[in-house]
Design an enzyme around this catalytic site. Structure first.
Site, PDB file in Angstrom:
ATOM      1  N   LYS A  77       1.039  -1.037 -12.864  1.00 14.87           N
ATOM      2  CA  LYS A  77       1.825  -0.290 -11.876  1.00 14.87           C
ATOM      3  C   LYS A  77       1.092   1.009 -11.531  1.00 14.87           C
ATOM      4  O   LYS A  77       0.725   1.778 -12.428  1.00 14.87           O
ATOM      5  CB  LYS A  77       3.218   0.022 -12.424  1.00 14.87           C
ATOM      6  CG  LYS A  77       4.082  -1.227 -12.548  1.00 14.87           C
ATOM      7  CD  LYS A  77       5.401  -0.924 -13.213  1.00 14.87           C
ATOM      8  CE  LYS A  77       6.390  -0.259 -12.282  1.00 14.87           C
ATOM      9  NZ  LYS A  77       7.690  -0.035 -12.979  1.00 14.87           N
ATOM     10  N   VAL A  78       0.899   1.209 -10.244  1.00 16.68           N
ATOM     11  CA  VAL A  78       0.209   2.408  -9.760  1.00 16.68           C
ATOM     12  C   VAL A  78       1.110   3.051  -8.700  1.00 16.68           C
ATOM     13  O   VAL A  78       1.532   2.369  -7.763  1.00 16.68           O
ATOM     14  CB  VAL A  78      -1.158   2.037  -9.125  1.00 16.68           C
ATOM     15  CG1 VAL A  78      -1.851   3.270  -8.580  1.00 16.68           C
ATOM     16  CG2 VAL A  78      -2.049   1.316 -10.138  1.00 16.68           C
TER      17      VAL A  78
END
Ligand code: G3P
Length: 223
Positions: A86-87
């Protein structure tokens, strides 16, 4: 629509995995902090519960793209299996997503409050984009509408990215997005249990049992 568990409590994950048709687990830094355990220790335990095939999502912490990229490499190498990094869909995050997607990493763009973030994350190569439905509602917006709009942007532009809607507080929000055909929804354990909670249904099932056992005797079943 895939249903995913948004939590890092291993007991809750074990139980939900036994009862519900779920496809994986998402975490975020706050969820990991709530577990009170070392991040890699808990992520590896979740992996062992859900198996290598299931999706597991873990988020980077760094502020700069280069550091996010390094963290992504470490997360995938350390936890293994069907791992999604997750960014956050912020300026540095979009830069990191472009690089990581080219390298073949599966990215979930997160912290999405506006459709434009979803569009840019998709163009950068994210597999998923995660709009925060209830947090948007709490700001006076319409979280379900934002998630639907991002879904439409992907459909209308022939993009492969899917919406992975997050931050739910009730069943209606989840149902509306399932009805719309969005890719996935990640739901905390209390909301997951609420999806099926209905006293009227329990009463109906209890009446069936009462009628049957009136005929065949207390405790009788079809066995
Ligand atoms: O992972 C992000 C999202 O699930 C956050 O949910 O309940 O903290 O708004 P919530």
């Amino acid at each position: 629509m895939k249903l995913i568990i948004d939590d890092a409590n291993v007991a809750a994950i074990r139980e939900l995995y036994e009862y519900y048709p779920v496809s994986g687990v998402t975490t975020n830094p706050s969820i990991l902090a709530k577990s009170g355990r070392q991040p890699y220790e808990v992520l590896k335990e979740i992996r062992s519960i859900i198996g290598d095939e299931a999706e597991l999502h873990a988020q980077v912490i760094s502020a700069k793209a280069e550091d996010m990229i390094e963290e992504a490499h470490k997360i995938v190498a350390e936890v293994g299996g069907n791992m999604f990094v997750k960014v956050p869909a912020i300026r540095e995050g979009i830069k990191a997503i472009k690089v990581l997607a080219k390298e073949g990493y599966k990215i979930t763009a997160t912290a999405i409050y506006a459709p434009m973030q979803g569009y840019l994350a998709g163009e950068a190569g994210a597999v998923y984009a995660a709009p925060y439905v209830n947090r948007i509602d709490n700001l006076g917006g319409n979280g379900v509408a934002v998630a639907k709009q991002i879904h439409d942007i992907y459909e209308n532009n022939g993009m492969k990215t899917q919406v992975l809607a997050a931050s739910f507080k009730n069943s209606q929000q989840v149902l509306e997005l399932a009805d719309y055909g969005i890719g996935a929804a990640t739901v905390a354990p209390d909301v997951m249990e609420g999806l099926l909670k209905n006293d009227i249904v329990d009463c109906a099932v209890a009446q069936f049992v009462k009628d049957f056992q009136g005929l065949c005797g207390d405790g009788a079943t079809m066995l």
